[in-house]
Design an enzyme around this catalytic site. Sequence first.
Site, short mmCIF file in Angstrom:
data_model
loop_
_atom_site.label_atom_id
_atom_site.label_comp_id
_atom_site.label_asym_id
_atom_site.label_seq_id
_atom_site.Cartn_x
_atom_site.Cartn_y
_atom_site.Cartn_z
N GLU A 38 5.72 -6.34 -9.01
CA GLU A 38 4.70 -6.08 -7.99
C GLU A 38 3.63 -7.16 -8.12
O GLU A 38 3.10 -7.41 -9.21
CB GLU A 38 4.06 -4.68 -8.14
CG GLU A 38 3.07 -4.42 -6.98
CD GLU A 38 2.37 -3.06 -7.05
OE1 GLU A 38 2.52 -2.34 -8.04
OE2 GLU A 38 1.64 -2.76 -6.09
N ASP A 90 -2.67 -14.62 -12.20
CA ASP A 90 -2.55 -14.91 -10.77
C ASP A 90 -1.11 -15.37 -10.49
O ASP A 90 -0.55 -16.17 -11.27
CB ASP A 90 -3.54 -16.03 -10.42
CG ASP A 90 -3.59 -16.31 -8.93
OD1 ASP A 90 -4.62 -16.01 -8.33
OD2 ASP A 90 -2.60 -16.82 -8.37
N ASP A 112 -4.74 -8.59 0.04
CA ASP A 112 -5.99 -8.97 0.70
C ASP A 112 -5.65 -9.71 2.00
O ASP A 112 -4.86 -10.65 1.97
CB ASP A 112 -6.81 -9.89 -0.23
CG ASP A 112 -7.07 -9.22 -1.57
OD1 ASP A 112 -7.52 -8.06 -1.57
OD2 ASP A 112 -6.80 -9.83 -2.61
N ASP A 148 -1.94 -1.88 5.88
CA ASP A 148 -2.56 -1.11 6.96
C ASP A 148 -3.10 -2.07 8.01
O ASP A 148 -3.56 -1.64 9.07
CB ASP A 148 -3.75 -0.31 6.42
CG ASP A 148 -4.84 -1.25 5.94
OD1 ASP A 148 -4.52 -2.10 5.09
OD2 ASP A 148 -5.99 -1.18 6.44
N GLU A 180 -2.65 3.12 -4.89
CA GLU A 180 -3.99 3.69 -4.70
C GLU A 180 -4.51 3.42 -3.28
O GLU A 180 -5.07 4.30 -2.64
CB GLU A 180 -4.98 3.10 -5.72
CG GLU A 180 -4.85 3.66 -7.13
CD GLU A 180 -3.74 3.01 -7.95
OE1 GLU A 180 -3.13 2.03 -7.48
OE2 GLU A 180 -3.47 3.50 -9.07
N GLU A 182 -2.75 2.87 -0.62
CA GLU A 182 -1.98 3.64 0.37
C GLU A 182 -2.53 5.06 0.47
O GLU A 182 -2.72 5.60 1.57
CB GLU A 182 -0.50 3.65 -0.01
CG GLU A 182 0.34 4.38 1.02
CD GLU A 182 1.81 3.98 0.97
OE1 GLU A 182 2.20 3.23 0.08
OE2 GLU A 182 2.55 4.44 1.85
C1 LIG Z 1 -6.28 -4.77 -1.83
S1 LIG Z 1 -5.80 -4.73 -3.47
C2 LIG Z 1 -4.35 -3.65 -3.47
C3 LIG Z 1 -4.01 -3.14 -4.85
C4 LIG Z 1 -2.72 -2.32 -4.95
N1 LIG Z 1 -1.55 -3.10 -4.61
C5 LIG Z 1 -2.76 -1.11 -4.06
O1 LIG Z 1 -2.07 -1.07 -3.04
O2 LIG Z 1 -3.50 -0.15 -4.40
C6 LIG Z 1 -5.03 -6.32 -3.67
C7 LIG Z 1 -4.90 -6.71 -5.13
O3 LIG Z 1 -4.13 -7.90 -5.24
C8 LIG Z 1 -4.69 -8.69 -6.27
N2 LIG Z 1 -4.26 -10.08 -6.00
C9 LIG Z 1 -4.50 -10.78 -4.88
N3 LIG Z 1 -3.93 -11.99 -4.93
C10 LIG Z 1 -3.31 -12.05 -6.15
C11 LIG Z 1 -2.56 -13.07 -6.81
N4 LIG Z 1 -2.37 -14.27 -6.24
N5 LIG Z 1 -2.06 -12.81 -8.03
C12 LIG Z 1 -2.28 -11.59 -8.62
N6 LIG Z 1 -3.01 -10.60 -8.04
C13 LIG Z 1 -3.51 -10.82 -6.82
C14 LIG Z 1 -6.19 -8.46 -6.15
O4 LIG Z 1 -6.88 -8.75 -7.34
C15 LIG Z 1 -6.24 -6.98 -5.79
O5 LIG Z 1 -6.35 -6.15 -6.93
#
Ligand SMILES: C[S@@+](CC[C@H](N)C(=O)[O-])C[C@H]1O[C@@H](n2cnc3c(N)ncnc32)[C@H](O)[C@@H]1O
Length: 202
Positions: A38, A90, A112, A148, A180, A182
């Site tokens: 994931e 990352d 994001d 979404d 979370e 979702e």
């Molecule tokens: C909007 S949150 C959604 C979190 C989770 N997937 C959920 O649906 O509850 C997006 C997450 O992706 C992480 N993220 C964004 N770009 C990333 C990257 N290039 N590598 C690792 N994590 C990343 C952010 O830090 C953030 O916690």
Amino acid sequence: MRGRYKSWTPGFIYAHPEVSPRALDAADPFYRGDLVLEIGSGKGGFLLSLAALHPSKHFLGLERDVSCCGTAAKEAVEEERENIRFLNLDFDDCFEELAKLRFDEIHVNFPDPWPKLRHAKRRLFYPERLKRILSLLSKNGRLEIRTDNDDLYDYLLASYEEAGACILPPPYPEEECESEYEQRFKAMGKDIHRAFLAKKGK
Ligand SMILES: C[S@@+](CC[C@H](N)C(=O)[O-])C[C@H]1O[C@@H](n2cnc3c(N)ncnc32)[C@H](O)[C@@H]1O
């Protein structure tokens, strides 16, 4: 919807390399067998639910936010789950090592959206990055995406062919684990888009 900084999380990650090793080492025996990834695993709820349902598979969550990653790692430790790891990395930074592995499933849940055009290259579905994600799939592997965000979903539909992907029908039965975000969006009555992709011509 950025969460607040949790000062205990860096120390927790440091103390639990068995769940949250500092680096990704593709030679580690943990990464042998059926693998699920994931990207942006947040606080880990989605992947932890999948890991409980499929104890014979191994699960890797990549999360660049230390507070989210530490929260997920703590839950994995408390559940004594040995088939899951959360790495505070990352995706782009560890891609070279990731590329030595092949995943049967890759999940991207509620990434994001980076709505401004000048930030399009930061989107996980930017064609070059989407291509990299798809290259990590095993022969019959699939990428599952949930969002979404209507605009991001439209962007995905406009980008996937350029990235060398094709759309798959939803698997049957569809698994119902939720992240979370979702849960939060469903409680707000929002519609959720789901897409299933594979490498074209595999
Ligand atoms: C909007 S949150 C959604 C979190 C989770 N997937 C959920 O649906 O509850 C997006 C997450 O992706 C992480 N993220 C964004 N770009 C990333 C990257 N290039 N590598 C690792 N994590 C990343 C952010 O830090 C953030 O916690």
